[in-house]
Design an enzyme around this catalytic site. Structure first.
Site, PDB file in Angstrom:
ATOM      1  N   GLU A 152       0.823  -1.216   0.000  1.00 15.54           N
ATOM      2  CA  GLU A 152       0.000   0.000   0.000  1.00 15.54           C
ATOM      3  C   GLU A 152       0.859   1.270   0.000  1.00 15.54           C
ATOM      4  O   GLU A 152       0.804   2.072   0.943  1.00 15.54           O
ATOM      5  CB  GLU A 152      -0.956   0.013   1.190  1.00 15.54           C
ATOM      6  N   GLU A 308      -6.885  -7.740  -0.173  1.00 12.24           N
ATOM      7  CA  GLU A 308      -7.249  -7.544   1.235  1.00 12.24           C
ATOM      8  C   GLU A 308      -8.667  -7.036   1.344  1.00 12.24           C
ATOM      9  O   GLU A 308      -9.085  -6.167   0.567  1.00 12.24           O
ATOM     10  CB  GLU A 308      -6.364  -6.463   1.885  1.00 12.24           C
TER      11      GLU A 308
HETATM   12  C1  GAL Z   1      -4.298  -2.298   5.109  1.00 17.69           C
HETATM   13  C2  GAL Z   1      -2.878  -2.827   5.233  1.00 17.69           C
HETATM   14  C3  GAL Z   1      -2.823  -4.062   6.097  1.00 17.69           C
HETATM   15  C4  GAL Z   1      -3.633  -3.886   7.350  1.00 17.69           C
HETATM   16  C5  GAL Z   1      -5.043  -3.508   6.983  1.00 17.69           C
HETATM   17  C6  GAL Z   1      -5.958  -3.337   8.165  1.00 17.69           C
HETATM   18  O1  GAL Z   1      -4.306  -0.966   4.780  1.00 17.69           O
HETATM   19  O2  GAL Z   1      -2.338  -3.131   3.977  1.00 17.69           O
HETATM   20  O3  GAL Z   1      -1.471  -4.350   6.410  1.00 17.69           O
HETATM   21  O4  GAL Z   1      -3.055  -2.908   8.135  1.00 17.69           O
HETATM   22  O5  GAL Z   1      -5.030  -2.300   6.274  1.00 17.69           O
HETATM   23  O6  GAL Z   1      -7.251  -2.981   7.781  1.00 17.69           O
END
Ligand code: GAL
Length: 682
Positions: A152, A308
């Site tokens: 990210e 994710e």
């Molecule tokens: C994303 C990140 C992850 C984790 C997640 C939590 O932005 O890539 O590592 O922190 O958020 O929601």
């Protein structure tokens, strides 16, 4: 480039896996549970630098070898992160000036993540060494499906104001303008006595006494995106040199304002995204749809990866509402409907410690007895049943224009007619109206070839280059329909006004000229009456109106109250074989719906009015997959124009299907050119 390893086309299922936070004896149980849940791919070593290289140049890869071997022995592939998202303390303490600096001149302290200046040569050198070692060591692993570069980019630190960044900014400006006179022209430095005589006088725009130079701010936004891209490309080049057959990605964050993802996506093999819609937001699924359409569009419709999402609640909003039963499934399959070839999560197992202790996980602290685990497990099975959808594509004949330059120009400049005119709310509003009407859209850049679309919608083109306006004109003359939103055609790429009246280079095409912008005070609104298609239909304009002089266009709607009563609000001009519309106001939802009903009726194409059921089609080589997603809290009955087979249940479907609240159906039909062919009864 297809994902390597386990090359059978399928949708991937899995999540971020952090085995380094657990004793090795727990790993076997992880992998056994992953098999139960249908996991096919996990993301590993995202934040492992301090373990991968505990001291300068002492690499410690044995633990990760064992993790990858164990996963692969169960047929689970790896989205292997390069580990560079968070530098270790030994590096930061040895080189404290590699930390990022804020616009107020504060160095950010070690102890969180992403604690680096994107321009730091020391950081870049250490990144190069770690990534080279990783690629050389793991590049041949049979379970390696994908390289995941950093994590990210820009999430916490998208811009840095330190002295090294300043030097790089000067270099970037010199490349862009060649001579200092070019910069002075572009930045308009005759205003407020800002003329520069030497590059060394230029600084990054730290906090200043009053409004900053708009072009300096715009260039700093451009530079900051490019600078992080340079860092990404450093890693990508190492990876592709050493492992040319392994695809490379870095996870995006939906419609993220800081990085020009058009530019970035060109350097990736596959686009990937992290999506965190808020269960407390009743319109979250619309925002999610918009993000997914963008991800799909970034590489011309190529399937993308959802890397994710939260299984339930996140831990970083003020109030973190969980996903009620069924929502995880609905929202996951929504991403697949809009072109994702994976359903993945942050993260596999809930951690015992750290800042994300209370973030939801596929395997919560309670373990397999938990509701989340049950839902995750069931979803894994369903994703497995949709394998044949992998690789199929969503087709759209409507696109929405998105240009980060325009976004930055509109948002970066402080002194505007109204602080309410920001890019993102405008695009949200146009997208929501199209979503309410059930129209599938792509996003496009104004400079790209638009000829395959019938309708191009520009919610806003505050900044427009002459060549892009020429392209839009050609598109309309050749038979396309263009809809341009308010506050457009104001400045060029240097943030200099288009003279002769707005919307500058679009004035002739649209057949109107804006005499003056007429923002409305907070809470005020003006009546707008549509009469071309629906005499007497009243809507309202809020926040923004414009004094239009109509040169050569028909008036579709007029203002009927306030200072502009009687003047044109929306116009349409027939040009060549197409039509060009201008919308001078920020309309309420009713006005937006009215506008698009008119636009679509003029295009003679039927629109599905499906307020809660989202219908999206993916086309494969031999079959077509109709996704029906009921975002409502009541069952919905959907009539189908073509029979098919529902893939999640395996049931044949004749001419209709009933969807429960939050229900999903994926119907395989023989390939039907054109439309979704559905209607709803609710
Ligand atoms: C994303 C990140 C992850 C984790 C997640 C939590 O932005 O890539 O590592 O922190 O958020 O929601």
């Amino acid at each position: 480039m297809a994902l390597t390893s386990g090359t059978r086309a399928r949708l991937h299922f899995g999540g971020d896996y952090n085995p380094e936070q657990w004793p090795e004896r727990a790993w076997g149980e992880d992998v056994a549970l992953m098999r139960d849940a249908g996991v096919t791919m996990v993301t590993v070593s995202v934040f492992s630098w301090s373990l991968l290289e505990p001291e300068p140049s002492r690499f410690n890869f044995g633990w990760l070898d064992r993790v990858l071997d164990l996963l692969w022995s169960a047929g689970i592939t790896a989205d292997l992160a390069t580990g560079t998202a968070s530098p270790p303390v030994w590096l930061v303490r040895a080189h404290p000036k590699m930390r990022p600096m804020t616009a107020d001149g504060v160095w950010l302290e070690f102890g969180s993540r992403q604690g680096y200046c994107p321009s730091s040569p020391v950081f870049r050198e250490h990144v190069r060494r770690l990534v080279t070692a990783m690629a050389e060591h793991f590049g041949e692993h049979p379970g390696l499906a994908l390289w995941h570069v950093s994590n990210e980019y820009g999430d916490h630190v998208s811009r840095c104001w330190c002295p090294v960044s300043t030097t790089h900014f000067r270099r970037w400006l010199r490349d862009r303008y060649g001579a200092i006179e070019g910069l002075n022209d572009a930045w308009g430095t005759m205003h407020w006595s800002q003329a520069y005589s030497d590059w060394s006088q230029i600084e990054v725009p730290r906090r200043q006494p009053g409004p900053g130079n708009p072009t300096q701010l715009l260039d700093f936004a451009r530079f900051s995106s490019d600078e992080l891209l340079e860092l990404f490309n450093l890693e990508r080049r190492v990876l592709t040199d050493i492992c040319p057959s392994v695809p490379v990605t870095t996870n995006f964050m939906g419609m993220f304002g800081e990085l020009d993802y058009w530019h970035w996506a060109r350097h990736e093999d596959v686009v990937s995204d992290d999506a965190y819609p808020d269960p407390a937001d009743p319109k979250a699924h619309v925002t999610a749809a918009m993000n997914y359409d963008l991800m799909r569009s970034l590489r011309g419709g190529q399937p993308w990866l959802l890397l994710e999402q939260a299984p339930s609640a996140v831990n970083w909003r003020a109030v973190n509402v969980p996903k009620p039963p069924g929502l995880l499934r609905l929202w996951s399959l929504q991403a697949v409907a809009r072109g994702a070839d994976s359903v993945m999560f942050f993260q596999w197992r809930a951690p015992r410690y750290g800042a994300e202790l209370l973030h939801s996980a596929m395997l919560p602290h309670r373990g397999t007895a938990s509701r989340i685990w049950q839902e995750v497990n069931a979803l894994g099975g369903e994703v497995g049943r949709l394998s044949e959808v992998a690789g199929s594509r969503v087709r759209a004949d409507v696109c929405v224009l998105l240009d980060w330059d325009n976004w930055w120009a509109l948002d970066a400049v402080e002194s505007m007619p109204s602080a309410r005119m920001r890019w993102r709310p405008l695009v949200d509003q146009f997208y929501s109206a199209l979503h309410r009407l059930g129209v599938t859209i792509d996003f496009a850049h104004p400079a790209q070839d638009l000829s395959r679309y019938r309708l191009v919608i520009a919610p806003n083109l505050y900044l427009i280059r002459n060549e892009d306006a020429a392209q839009l004109t050609t598109f309309v003359l050749a038979g396309g329909t263009l809809v341009v939103g308010p506050f457009s055609g104001v400045v060029d790429e240097n943030h200099h006004a288009h003279l002769g009246g707005y919307p500058g280079p679009l004035r002739d095409l649209l057949g109107i000229v804006v005499d003056e912008f007429w923002p409305l005070p907070d809470g005020a609104s003006t009546r707008v009456e549509f009469h071309a298609f629906d005499a007497g239909h009243l809507s309202r304009a809020c926040a923004w109106t414009e004094w239009l002089d109509v040169l050569d266009a028909s008036v579709v709607a007029r203002y009927t109250s306030g200072s502009l009563a009687g003047r044109a609000a929306i116009t349409r001009r027939a040009a060549g074989r197409g039509n060009a519309w201008y919308v001078s106001a920020v309309l309420d939802d009713d006005g937006m719906d009215r506008l698009f009903v008119d636009v679509f009726s003029e295009l003679r194409c039927l629109v599905n009015e499906m307020p809660t059921v989202e219908a999206v089609r993916r086309d494969g080589p031999v079959a077509s997959y109709l996704f029906l997603l009921n975002h409502g809290d009541r069952p919905a009955k959907i009539r189908l124009a073509h029979p098919g087979t529902e893939l999640l249940t395996g049931s044949p479907i004749a001419d209709s299907i009933e969807l429960a609240a939050l229900g999903v159906a994926v119907i395989r039909q023989s390939n039907i050119p054109g439309r979704t062919g559905v209607g709803t009864q609710q």
